[in-house]
Design a protein around this motif. Sequence first.
Motif, PDB file in Angstrom:
ATOM      1  N   LYS A 219       0.890  -1.158   0.000  1.00  0.00           N
ATOM      2  CA  LYS A 219       0.000   0.000   0.000  1.00  0.00           C
ATOM      3  C   LYS A 219       0.932   1.212   0.000  1.00  0.00           C
ATOM      4  O   LYS A 219       1.640   1.450   0.989  1.00  0.00           O
ATOM      5  CB  LYS A 219      -0.858  -0.045   1.257  1.00  0.00           C
ATOM      6  CG  LYS A 219      -1.827   1.086   1.442  1.00  0.00           C
ATOM      7  CD  LYS A 219      -2.583   0.896   2.775  1.00  0.00           C
ATOM      8  CE  LYS A 219      -3.636   1.957   2.950  1.00  0.00           C
ATOM      9  NZ  LYS A 219      -4.351   1.820   4.223  1.00  0.00           N
TER      10      LYS A 219
ATOM     11  N   TYR B 173       2.321   4.859   0.113  1.00  0.00           N
ATOM     12  CA  TYR B 173       2.096   6.260   0.490  1.00  0.00           C
ATOM     13  C   TYR B 173       3.351   6.837   1.120  1.00  0.00           C
ATOM     14  O   TYR B 173       4.201   6.111   1.624  1.00  0.00           O
ATOM     15  CB  TYR B 173       0.885   6.424   1.409  1.00  0.00           C
ATOM     16  CG  TYR B 173       0.960   5.719   2.740  1.00  0.00           C
ATOM     17  CD1 TYR B 173       1.435   6.379   3.872  1.00  0.00           C
ATOM     18  CD2 TYR B 173       0.529   4.393   2.871  1.00  0.00           C
ATOM     19  CE1 TYR B 173       1.478   5.742   5.098  1.00  0.00           C
ATOM     20  CE2 TYR B 173       0.580   3.752   4.090  1.00  0.00           C
ATOM     21  CZ  TYR B 173       1.057   4.428   5.200  1.00  0.00           C
ATOM     22  OH  TYR B 173       1.102   3.796   6.406  1.00  0.00           O
TER      23      TYR B 173
ATOM     24  N   TYR C  94      -4.553  -6.972   0.891  1.00  0.00           N
ATOM     25  CA  TYR C  94      -5.560  -6.148   0.227  1.00  0.00           C
ATOM     26  C   TYR C  94      -6.771  -6.973  -0.203  1.00  0.00           C
ATOM     27  O   TYR C  94      -7.778  -7.004   0.497  1.00  0.00           O
ATOM     28  CB  TYR C  94      -4.911  -5.425  -0.960  1.00  0.00           C
ATOM     29  CG  TYR C  94      -5.827  -4.486  -1.697  1.00  0.00           C
ATOM     30  CD1 TYR C  94      -6.574  -3.540  -1.019  1.00  0.00           C
ATOM     31  CD2 TYR C  94      -5.910  -4.528  -3.088  1.00  0.00           C
ATOM     32  CE1 TYR C  94      -7.419  -2.671  -1.709  1.00  0.00           C
ATOM     33  CE2 TYR C  94      -6.745  -3.664  -3.781  1.00  0.00           C
ATOM     34  CZ  TYR C  94      -7.492  -2.742  -3.084  1.00  0.00           C
ATOM     35  OH  TYR C  94      -8.316  -1.878  -3.757  1.00  0.00           O
TER      36      TYR C  94
ATOM     37  N   LYS D 107     -13.510  13.569   0.613  1.00  0.00           N
ATOM     38  CA  LYS D 107     -13.301  12.453  -0.308  1.00  0.00           C
ATOM     39  C   LYS D 107     -12.443  12.859  -1.512  1.00  0.00           C
ATOM     40  O   LYS D 107     -11.691  12.047  -2.043  1.00  0.00           O
ATOM     41  CB  LYS D 107     -14.641  11.905  -0.783  1.00  0.00           C
ATOM     42  CG  LYS D 107     -14.528  10.486  -1.307  1.00  0.00           C
ATOM     43  CD  LYS D 107     -15.799  10.020  -1.967  1.00  0.00           C
ATOM     44  CE  LYS D 107     -15.583   8.660  -2.628  1.00  0.00           C
ATOM     45  NZ  LYS D 107     -16.744   8.264  -3.390  1.00  0.00           N
TER      46      LYS D 107
ATOM     47  N   HIS E  43      -6.704   9.182  -0.844  1.00  0.00           N
ATOM     48  CA  HIS E  43      -5.457   8.668  -1.417  1.00  0.00           C
ATOM     49  C   HIS E  43      -5.715   7.602  -2.471  1.00  0.00           C
ATOM     50  O   HIS E  43      -6.663   6.839  -2.385  1.00  0.00           O
ATOM     51  CB  HIS E  43      -4.613   8.040  -0.320  1.00  0.00           C
ATOM     52  CG  HIS E  43      -4.153   9.023   0.698  1.00  0.00           C
ATOM     53  ND1 HIS E  43      -3.125   9.883   0.465  1.00  0.00           N
ATOM     54  CD2 HIS E  43      -4.591   9.281   1.948  1.00  0.00           C
ATOM     55  CE1 HIS E  43      -2.944  10.636   1.532  1.00  0.00           C
ATOM     56  NE2 HIS E  43      -3.823  10.297   2.445  1.00  0.00           N
ATOM     57  N   ASP E  44      -4.827   7.556  -3.445  1.00  0.00           N
ATOM     58  CA  ASP E  44      -4.783   6.394  -4.326  1.00  0.00           C
ATOM     59  C   ASP E  44      -3.539   5.622  -3.931  1.00  0.00           C
ATOM     60  O   ASP E  44      -2.415   6.078  -4.147  1.00  0.00           O
ATOM     61  CB  ASP E  44      -4.701   6.835  -5.795  1.00  0.00           C
ATOM     62  CG  ASP E  44      -4.500   5.650  -6.714  1.00  0.00           C
ATOM     63  OD1 ASP E  44      -4.519   4.511  -6.207  1.00  0.00           O
ATOM     64  OD2 ASP E  44      -4.308   5.860  -7.927  1.00  0.00           O
ATOM     65  N   TYR E  45      -3.748   4.475  -3.332  1.00  0.00           N
ATOM     66  CA  TYR E  45      -2.618   3.756  -2.739  1.00  0.00           C
ATOM     67  C   TYR E  45      -1.842   2.879  -3.729  1.00  0.00           C
ATOM     68  O   TYR E  45      -0.834   2.298  -3.373  1.00  0.00           O
ATOM     69  CB  TYR E  45      -3.106   2.894  -1.569  1.00  0.00           C
ATOM     70  CG  TYR E  45      -3.590   3.721  -0.398  1.00  0.00           C
ATOM     71  CD1 TYR E  45      -2.710   4.544   0.291  1.00  0.00           C
ATOM     72  CD2 TYR E  45      -4.912   3.651   0.027  1.00  0.00           C
ATOM     73  CE1 TYR E  45      -3.143   5.285   1.386  1.00  0.00           C
ATOM     74  CE2 TYR E  45      -5.349   4.384   1.121  1.00  0.00           C
ATOM     75  CZ  TYR E  45      -4.463   5.198   1.794  1.00  0.00           C
ATOM     76  OH  TYR E  45      -4.887   5.919   2.871  1.00  0.00           O
ATOM     77  N   ARG E  46      -2.331   2.762  -4.938  1.00  0.00           N
ATOM     78  CA  ARG E  46      -1.640   1.957  -5.956  1.00  0.00           C
ATOM     79  C   ARG E  46      -1.193   0.602  -5.389  1.00  0.00           C
ATOM     80  O   ARG E  46      -0.029   0.252  -5.397  1.00  0.00           O
ATOM     81  CB  ARG E  46      -0.431   2.735  -6.535  1.00  0.00           C
ATOM     82  CG  ARG E  46      -0.859   4.003  -7.267  1.00  0.00           C
ATOM     83  CD  ARG E  46       0.325   4.786  -7.789  1.00  0.00           C
ATOM     84  NE  ARG E  46       1.133   5.331  -6.709  1.00  0.00           N
ATOM     85  CZ  ARG E  46       2.404   5.028  -6.466  1.00  0.00           C
ATOM     86  NH1 ARG E  46       3.038   4.186  -7.259  1.00  0.00           N
ATOM     87  NH2 ARG E  46       3.048   5.556  -5.460  1.00  0.00           N
ATOM     88  N   TYR E  47      -2.164  -0.115  -4.846  1.00  0.00           N
ATOM     89  CA  TYR E  47      -1.855  -1.450  -4.298  1.00  0.00           C
ATOM     90  C   TYR E  47      -1.277  -2.335  -5.386  1.00  0.00           C
ATOM     91  O   TYR E  47      -1.729  -2.343  -6.523  1.00  0.00           O
ATOM     92  CB  TYR E  47      -3.139  -2.124  -3.817  1.00  0.00           C
ATOM     93  CG  TYR E  47      -3.679  -1.608  -2.508  1.00  0.00           C
ATOM     94  CD1 TYR E  47      -3.194  -2.091  -1.307  1.00  0.00           C
ATOM     95  CD2 TYR E  47      -4.718  -0.676  -2.488  1.00  0.00           C
ATOM     96  CE1 TYR E  47      -3.717  -1.647  -0.095  1.00  0.00           C
ATOM     97  CE2 TYR E  47      -5.251  -0.229  -1.284  1.00  0.00           C
ATOM     98  CZ  TYR E  47      -4.740  -0.721  -0.097  1.00  0.00           C
ATOM     99  OH  TYR E  47      -5.268  -0.286   1.085  1.00  0.00           O
TER     100      TYR E  47
END
Length: 477
Positions: A79, A81, A95, A264, A268-272
């Motif tokens: 995840k 960040y 995830y 909102k 975040h976009d966590y780019r898993y």
Amino acid sequence: MEYEAVIGLETHVQLKTRSKMWCGCPNEFGSPPNTNVCPVCLGMPGVLPVANEEALRLTVLTGYLLNCEIPRFAKFDRKNYFYPDSAKNYQLTQYDRPSTANGWVEFEFDGSPTGVERVRITRAHLEEDVGKNNHFDRHSGVDFNRAGVPLLEIVSEPDLKGPDMAYAYLKALTDILARANVSDCDLEKGMVRCDVNVSVRPRGSEKLGAKIEIKNMNSFSGVRRALEYEIPRQIEAVMRGEALRQETRRWDDVAGITEPMRSKEDAHDYRYFPEPDLMPFAPTDEWLAEVRTRVPELPRARKLRLMRDFGLPDGDAQVLTDNLPLGQFFEAAATGYRHPKSVANWVINNLPAKLAETSTSLGDLKFPATALRDLVDLVESGKISSKIAQDVFAEMFATGMAPAAIVDQKGLAQVSDSGAIEALAAQVIAANPGPAADFKAGKAAALNFLKGQLMKLSKGKANPAMAGEVLERLLKA
Ligand code: ADP
Ligand code: MG
Ligand code: ZN
């Protein structure tokens, strides 16, 4: 229109392992800053994580405790960040394929019509804790001792209906985890932290309202207070015709209010993506069976069993559940005995009082649990009075001698011989002509005084019921 609250909790619990999740650093609270660190938990380039097997076991154990399914395939994901307390710039978590899913927890709740509530558990997945930022007067510091400590995230379905129910859920959940040794759940040490999701909707409506998330709560009473503030705030806003938007808020414990942190739009976009340095986790039957053996009797099941098997009232069973060593002592004393309630009274009241008075702990007792049962039985069978039993008990504490032996040695057996009691009664009446006359004149209470005198004369050994009867008979004759 009436509104109702809908609450779902994401509870983070530090696992009780000796070392961290991916390295051999100690999982230890309270060390000087940045002393429990190594290249792995500091996120140096080129290092490789090695999964802590005990943490995997505790995760699956939690799945069993919370009635979850244990998928035969789970994996870890990154995840991503950027934040000063996360040296790696990503957190390892689970995830889309967590180690446990679809469970429930049942707990007692006074506010419920049935007294018992069931909350569904979406999942309990394994991740790693991050470091801790410390802010000083003119600078800030990051302590990475906590980075990489195994952390379980337990996500509930939005089944909670109010502040008190959320509190009861958290208490029950942590009682279960502590009982099974999954975590010490010490809130003072930050071992349990919670994100609170709450929305409101017209009562009876199925559709969920906009979710407000209150981040990083570290006390159960804080959770309750935050909800007590936040729910009316949302209801009032909706009644004013405002449309609530999904947002993250922060609880200000001093002011007693929640305030906006982010909406909102800046989510975040966590780019898993799957962690390339770790194998997926595919437990075998044997491995799972071994973990299952670690499921203990859980608090609620234990309480219900004590009520059922020993006929104990709810309150007694609760005490003997909350204090496990005391409860085990009780069971050792009362199993197979016909007056378990009397044993419970001693174990719950006299025993802890005497332990405190003599600064002893249960483990240092000089007598076995069965000796306490023998003492209770001397009272139940009329051999000694309950007052004398206190003296015998004190002697047991001091010497560890068997109660019957103490009674014999000190001549403490109750006098139930009617001749002996008549002699004592005659003596008491002769010595107290005033009260005797009062009784004869119809003052019933005078009998108690005379009875007290008789007990005193017998040094507490006279059978009290007989003493009363005999006195009354002589006075009325
Ligand atoms: P996210 O992906 O933002 O973390 P999830 O859907 O996974 O959101 O839910 C996180 C938590 O919020 C869960 O405990 C869930 O039960 C709860 N939750 C979801 N929607 C709502 C809602 N509308 N009101 C209250 N709680 C909610
Ligand atoms: Mg969330
Ligand atoms: Zn390390």
